[in-house]
Design an enzyme around this catalytic site. Structure first.
Site, PDB file in Angstrom:
ATOM      1  N   GLY A  35       0.797  -1.210   0.000  1.00 22.34           N
ATOM      2  CA  GLY A  35       0.000   0.000   0.000  1.00 22.34           C
ATOM      3  C   GLY A  35       0.833   1.265   0.000  1.00 22.34           C
ATOM      4  CB  VAL A  36       1.597   3.697   2.645  1.00 21.27           C
ATOM      5  CG1 VAL A  36       2.370   4.994   2.795  1.00 21.27           C
ATOM      6  CG2 VAL A  36       0.094   3.986   2.689  1.00 21.27           C
ATOM      7  CD  GLN A  37       7.397   3.693   3.903  1.00 26.37           C
ATOM      8  OE1 GLN A  37       8.337   3.182   3.297  1.00 26.37           O
ATOM      9  NE2 GLN A  37       7.334   4.996   4.158  1.00 26.37           N
ATOM     10  CB  ALA A  97      -6.340  -0.683  11.381  1.00 22.71           C
ATOM     11  CD  GLN A 135       1.892  -3.449  11.254  1.00 28.93           C
ATOM     12  OE1 GLN A 135       2.117  -3.452  12.464  1.00 28.93           O
ATOM     13  NE2 GLN A 135       2.675  -2.812  10.390  1.00 28.93           N
ATOM     14  CG  HIS A 150       4.398   3.309  12.523  1.00 30.53           C
ATOM     15  ND1 HIS A 150       4.985   4.334  13.231  1.00 30.53           N
ATOM     16  CD2 HIS A 150       3.051   3.519  12.629  1.00 30.53           C
ATOM     17  CE1 HIS A 150       4.054   5.128  13.726  1.00 30.53           C
ATOM     18  NE2 HIS A 150       2.876   4.647  13.384  1.00 30.53           N
ATOM     19  CG  ASP A 206       5.633   8.413  12.323  1.00 25.80           C
ATOM     20  OD1 ASP A 206       6.299   8.856  11.373  1.00 25.80           O
ATOM     21  OD2 ASP A 206       4.537   7.854  12.181  1.00 25.80           O
ATOM     22  CD  GLU A 212       6.566  34.168  -1.613  1.00 27.83           C
ATOM     23  OE1 GLU A 212       7.616  34.789  -1.335  1.00 27.83           O
ATOM     24  OE2 GLU A 212       5.433  34.701  -1.631  1.00 27.83           O
ATOM     25  CB  SER A 223      13.004  41.566   0.673  1.00 28.28           C
ATOM     26  OG  SER A 223      11.901  41.335   1.544  1.00 28.28           O
TER      27      SER A 223
END
Length: 356
Positions: A39-41, A101, A103, A124, A208, A248, A270
């Site tokens: 999924g994510v990692q 969840a 896991q 994690h 984290d 910016e 500036s």
């Protein structure tokens, strides 16, 4: 290990110089690494390890979008792509990269495959640190280790492809084999870490959760909303309000901070901007410092973990999440952001007259 001086505080870190990729391959040459979850990692770590020459397989639930994505990324069902339990059975190192969840839900089925001598790897510290809430307690005969990239799996992959690296923390919760340190550092180098700094499972999850809710995501969105709202209430256009609040910062100023630090960014603005920033920074710091204290206490007490477990385990979690994300996406500020991004000029080649 290398000694780095952080403003007078020395810290031991592991870099690619003293632990090169060749050494990592040697350490893990007899290991089969199973990436559990895509999924994510999972995708970033799996692809980086594969491209670096390690023996990698993927375990993922099917049917699922992530299973299809794994196939699209070149993982082959029955050869390098399996269901979760089969991948865990085949592996000597199990990288447990499901959501927190998931896991918890999967743990009773995964645990029997963690036989003596294997390594259980996390990115994690949640499951182990809050074991009284998650029920995740590793068998005594396995190494329990952690490598936590300091960014998303997408960033980990993009930086790897660009020939760079994303810094990671590492930790050892249980060294059953006497090889845990070499294993965890080799894996950290293998996934493409820039350098590795030592932590504990508890410190990783405390920092984290605080960072995600604070300056990395929660606080920055709150800051954006507050400034954008004030500018719009005082008569500024959506374009002006968004450019001065987000565009910016992300396109001009943060790259300067990343390059050489906040003082260098200040020095390249500036004198009016410098003066105002220095005059107001302490007021903002003093205003949010108590909030960060409350946040950290909530993390350390387990309240944030329990809220995550309770909400993310609900069967309609993803539907409710999409509603909340849609509120962000459809807000005036981020609709303005979409329009502004569409107007960014494409990079054009610079023509140079070599005869001048």
């Amino acid at each position: 290990m290398a000694t780095i001086n952080f403003g007078g505080i020395e810290e031991q870190v592991v870099t690619r110089d003293e632990f090169p990729l060749e050494k990592a391959r040697e350490v893990l040459q007899q290991e089969t690494i199973a990436i559990i979850g895509y999924g994510v990692q999972g995708p970033g770590q799996a692809l980086n390890l594969r491209d670096n020459g390690f023996d990698v397989i993927v375990g993922q639930r099917q049917p699922s979008h992530s299973w299809d994505k794994a196939i699209d990324d070149g993982w082959v069902p029955g050869e390098t792509l399996f269901d979760i339990e089969e991948a865990a059975r085949r592996a000597t190192i199990v990288q447990y990269l499901l959501s927190d969840a998931a896991q918890i839900a999967m743990w009773p089925r995964l645990k029997p495959h963690l036989t003596e001598g294997k390594a259980l790897y996390f990115s994690h510290g949640f499951g182990i640190t809050y074991s009284d809430r998650t029920g995740i307690v590793a068998p005594a005969g396995v190494d329990v280790i952690l490598v936590a990239p300091k960014g998303s799996g997408t960033s980990l992959r993009r930086l790897f492809v660009a020939g760079r690296g994303l810094n990671s923390s590492y930790a050892i919760h249980q060294d059953a084999t006497g090889k845990a340190w070499e294993r965890v550092v080799a894996l950290g180098i293998g996934i493409g870490s820039g350098y590795l700094f030592e932590t504990t499972f508890q410190k990783e999850v405390f920092s984290d959760l605080t960072g995600e809710r604070g300056s990395l995501m929660g606080a920055i969105q709150g800051l954006f909303e507050a400034q954008y709202t004030v500018l719009r209430q005082r008569g500024h256009s959506p374009s002006e309000a968004f450019n001065e609040t987000v565009e910016e910062l992300t396109q001009s100023l943060m790259p300067l901070v990343a390059e050489n630090g906040m003082d260098w960014m200040y020095a390249n603005c500036s004198t009016t901007a410098q003066r105002g920033a220095l005059d107001w920074k302490n007021r903002f710091r003093d205003a949010v410092l108590p909030v960060f204290g409350e946040l950290y206490d909530s993390v350390a007490s387990g309240q944030e973990a329990q809220r995550s477990i309770d909400t993310n385990s609900q069967p309609d979690y993803r539907e409710k999440l999409e509603v909340e994300l849609a509120e962000l996406r459809n807000s005036e500020m981020w609709r303005a952001g979409k329009a502004v991004r569409s107007l960014r000029p494409e990079a054009q080649p610079v023509e140079v007259d070599l005869e001048e």
